[in-house]
Design an enzyme around this catalytic site. Sequence first.
Site, mmCIF file in Angstrom:
data_model
loop_
_atom_site.group_PDB
_atom_site.id
_atom_site.type_symbol
_atom_site.label_atom_id
_atom_site.label_comp_id
_atom_site.label_asym_id
_atom_site.label_seq_id
_atom_site.Cartn_x
_atom_site.Cartn_y
_atom_site.Cartn_z
ATOM 1 N N SER A 30 0.799 -0.960 0.089
ATOM 2 C CA SER A 30 -0.232 -0.002 0.074
ATOM 3 C C SER A 30 1.294 1.548 -0.085
ATOM 4 C CB SER A 30 -0.806 0.598 1.413
ATOM 5 O OG SER A 30 -1.469 0.940 1.359
ATOM 6 N N TYR A 37 -2.400 -0.883 9.963
ATOM 7 C CA TYR A 37 -1.566 -0.925 8.545
ATOM 8 C C TYR A 37 -0.538 -0.908 8.024
ATOM 9 C CZ TYR A 37 -3.507 -0.983 3.266
ATOM 10 O OH TYR A 37 -4.002 -1.423 2.789
#
Length: 281
Positions: free
Chosen positions: A166, A183
């Site tokens: 990401s 995350y």
Amino acid sequence: MSVSEQVQLDNFPSIFSLEGKVALVTGGSRGLGLHAASGLLQSGCSKVYITSRKSSACDEAVAALNALPNKSPHATAIAIPADNSNLDELDRLVAEVSKTTSHLDILFANAGATWGEKYESYPADKFSKVMDLNVKSVFYTIQKFTPLLTARATRDDPARVIVTGSVAGITLGSLGANATFSYSASKAAVMHLVRNLAVELGPRHILCNAIAPGMFPSKLANGLIEIQGGLKHLEGKSPNRRLGRQEDLAGLVVFLASRAGSHLNGAVIPIDGGAHLTGRL
């Protein structure tokens, strides 16, 4: 080498073809994983295995994939539900895949999770859950599938491992009331893991690369899109004035899995329209 020889490219019309390849997509029942599975199947894969925790979601995804009009008549998507965060489940997944194929050409390690909460109350159990699925399970999925990945891989036709990272692991992720600390940390970690695996597995004829998506409308991201001002607002902040589309993701995965990507190893490719360059996701 003469000019006429320089323009002769080896079988270039088929450079993006995945004819006859066998692929596995984790987290493949929805979102980015399902987009990629569709692209793999439509680019010539003979088998695409779909796995995620929910059996019903896998079955629904496979039914839609097998109804695609552009796939080869003999190509098929196969559902094998499994919880990738559980090592025993990973062993079962390998065993089930091995019942219907002797090799694996493409592994797209896409399964992931996130959690949003403010710094002061960020829960330890959720931090661990995200790290376990987004990092540890990726490592062990690749490790356990390595025998199938090496089964027919060669220097000139290597197997491919593609991992979903990401841009939140490259620049800052979401902060504030819905901060995604675990995350962001997990995606930075898994993208660096890919670099290590590229060097470890390259001599075994397995290429390892990561993609780093920005905002793609999906079940995982839609809530965050709304929190950050909505679709139109985020499109306006991106240098190319839009968010990701299904074909963007599927096209990049197919490229990395094809002969066109056969000299990329250890790469991390952002796919966010350049938004990470502005420091704003």
